[in-house]
Design an enzyme around this catalytic site. Structure first.
Site, PDB file in Angstrom:
ATOM      1  N   GLU A 227      -2.676   7.033  13.159  1.00  0.00           N
ATOM      2  CA  GLU A 227      -1.616   7.524  12.275  1.00  0.00           C
ATOM      3  C   GLU A 227      -1.379   8.994  12.629  1.00  0.00           C
ATOM      4  OE1 GLU A 227      -0.678   8.033   7.485  1.00  0.00           O
ATOM      5  OE2 GLU A 227      -2.737   7.659   8.146  1.00  0.00           O
TER       6      GLU A 227
ATOM      7  N   ASP B 220       1.992   0.753   2.064  1.00  0.00           N
ATOM      8  CA  ASP B 220       0.970   1.805   2.038  1.00  0.00           C
ATOM      9  C   ASP B 220       0.729   2.314   0.620  1.00  0.00           C
ATOM     10  OD1 ASP B 220      -0.968   3.504   3.000  1.00  0.00           O
ATOM     11  OD2 ASP B 220       0.333   4.646   4.313  1.00  0.00           O
ATOM     12  N   ASP B 221       1.529   3.271   0.163  1.00  0.00           N
ATOM     13  CA  ASP B 221       1.409   3.845  -1.191  1.00  0.00           C
ATOM     14  C   ASP B 221       2.827   3.991  -1.735  1.00  0.00           C
ATOM     15  OD1 ASP B 221      -1.611   4.739  -1.108  1.00  0.00           O
ATOM     16  OD2 ASP B 221      -0.714   5.485   0.746  1.00  0.00           O
TER      17      ASP B 221
ATOM     18  N   HIS C 256      -0.979  -3.828   3.798  1.00  0.00           N
ATOM     19  CA  HIS C 256      -1.532  -2.464   3.855  1.00  0.00           C
ATOM     20  C   HIS C 256      -0.988  -1.722   2.641  1.00  0.00           C
ATOM     21  CE1 HIS C 256      -2.057   1.449   6.466  1.00  0.00           C
ATOM     22  NE2 HIS C 256      -2.405   1.631   5.200  1.00  0.00           N
TER      23      HIS C 256
ATOM     24  N   HIS D 103      -2.594   0.444  -0.926  1.00  0.00           N
ATOM     25  CA  HIS D 103      -3.738   0.992  -1.641  1.00  0.00           C
ATOM     26  C   HIS D 103      -3.467   0.969  -3.145  1.00  0.00           C
ATOM     27  CE1 HIS D 103      -5.539   2.586   2.116  1.00  0.00           C
ATOM     28  NE2 HIS D 103      -4.269   2.723   2.482  1.00  0.00           N
TER      29      HIS D 103
ATOM     30  N   HIS E 105      -7.879   2.300   9.527  1.00  0.00           N
ATOM     31  CA  HIS E 105      -6.760   3.206   9.783  1.00  0.00           C
ATOM     32  C   HIS E 105      -7.044   3.954  11.085  1.00  0.00           C
ATOM     33  CE1 HIS E 105      -5.967   2.280   5.652  1.00  0.00           C
ATOM     34  NE2 HIS E 105      -5.027   3.201   5.498  1.00  0.00           N
TER      35      HIS E 105
END
Length: 347
Positions: free
Chosen positions: A200, A278-279, A17, A19, A197
């Site tokens: 969250e 994630d990021d 996961h 991006h 997603h």
């Protein structure tokens, strides 16, 4: 670096996961802006990093989409993808599954061919140079319409054999998965694995919709499922993987502290939990930092960390042959570091 930190960093792990647009380190963002003749609001990497103080998901997305503007050419997409994969390799990642959301770029006139060629070219280099196992996932925005998502699906079909899955992200509250039931059906009909997603910032009901209406293979985040005991039992029974991103949840104030993160509760309920980045630049942590933060705050044992890493391999969108090869790499590492898992064996 302590022994356990070195052990966790060296663990052959996954990042399922992540991006690409969210992996731009501050200095690279400034460099890409300069390359494309763009002026950002920040003059230094330190000033840009100082802006990473988010109040919620939307405040992050505002900056995230601003950062997307620096990705214009094929070379830009290549360079940002290659930079993440180089860093992930150093972090022990042997399987990475990367999201890219074309809508942020094609709406500004970037040809889909430039985006796909840049990303796929960088991935091929990383396979060749680092021996990494890699997969690309196409993500659509949930704040847009289902016809918009359908258009993306049509747009990427020339690269079907290079895409492992279709996902969806963006502002969750007010954009339930049910808006995109036909889109996910179309993705499945075209042979793609699917993920979304959910849970969250959104409620457990969104996770339920993802499971029952979208029939996804994986759920990204999924934290909120704990509010629905029947849902938890179904997720556990079906072994639906959750790609949890602890530091992301902390930085976006989904949890107020790492000690309050539900990871340990998710594990206790027998859910198929994985830990991901994630990021990473925005949330100050790649996979290793996420695992170590959970260890420190939640008291995870070394065996529990290994279990989370193994879950990642088992949840990956790969053939069974490749999964077994990845598990062999993990098991070989564990055999070579048996003293960390069982300190008594070293005496």
């Amino acid at each position: 670096m302590t022994g356990i930190e070195a052990f966790v960093r060296g663990l052959p792990k996954t990042d399922l996961h992540m991006h690409i647009e969210g992996s731009i380190e501050p200095q690279l963002m400034l460099d890409l802006a300069a390359r494309n003749g763009l002026k950002l609001r920040w003059d230094t990497a330190e000033a840009l990093r100082g802006a990473y103080r988010f109040q919620n998901l939307q405040s992050f997305l505002d900056l995230y989409f601003e950062g997307c503007k620096v990705l214009v050419t094929e070379r830009d997409f290549h360079d940002v993808t290659r930079a993440y994969l180089r860093r992930a390799h150093e972090d022990g990642v042997i399987r990475a599954e990367l999201f890219i959301g074309p809508q942020s770029f094609t709406e500004r006139g970037t040809p889909i061919e430039a985006l796909m060629s840049g990303v796929l070219g960088a991935m091929e280099e990383a396979r060749r140079e680092h021996g990494m196992s890699l997969g690309l996932m196409i993500s659509v925005h949930r704040h847009r319409t289902e016809p918009d998502a359908m258009a993306v699906l049509d747009q990427v079909m020339p690269w079907k054999d290079h895409i492992i899955g279709i996902g969806m992200g963006g502002a969750e509250v007010g954009n339930p998965p049910s808006k995109f039931a036909r889109f996910f059906q179309a993705a499945r009909d075209r042979g793609f694995r699917t993920t979304v997603h959910a849970g969250e910032e959104g409620p457990a009901a969104y996770v339920r919709e993802a499971l029952d209406l979208l029939q996804v293979d994986r759920i990204d985040h999924g934290n909120a499922c704990l509010a629905d005991h029947d849902l938890v039992r179904e997720l556990a029974a079906q072994r639906v993987p959750l790609t949890v991103c602890p530091l992301s949840n902390l930085r976006l104030k989904v949890v107020s502290s790492m000690r309050e993160h539900p990871l340990k509760a998710l594990m206790a309920h027998g859910l198929h939990v994985t830990v991901n980045s994630d990021d990473p630049p925005y949330f100050d942590g790649y996979v290793t930092e996420n695992l170590l933060a959970c260890r420190d705050a939640l008291g995870l044992s070394t065996e529990e960390i290994v279990g989370l890493v193994r879950n990642g391999v088992e949840a990956a969108f790969v053939t069974e042959e490749e999964r077994q090869a990845l598990l062999l790499r993990l098991d070989a590492y564990l055999a070579a570091h048996a003293d960390v898992l069982d300190p008594a064996s070293a005496s």
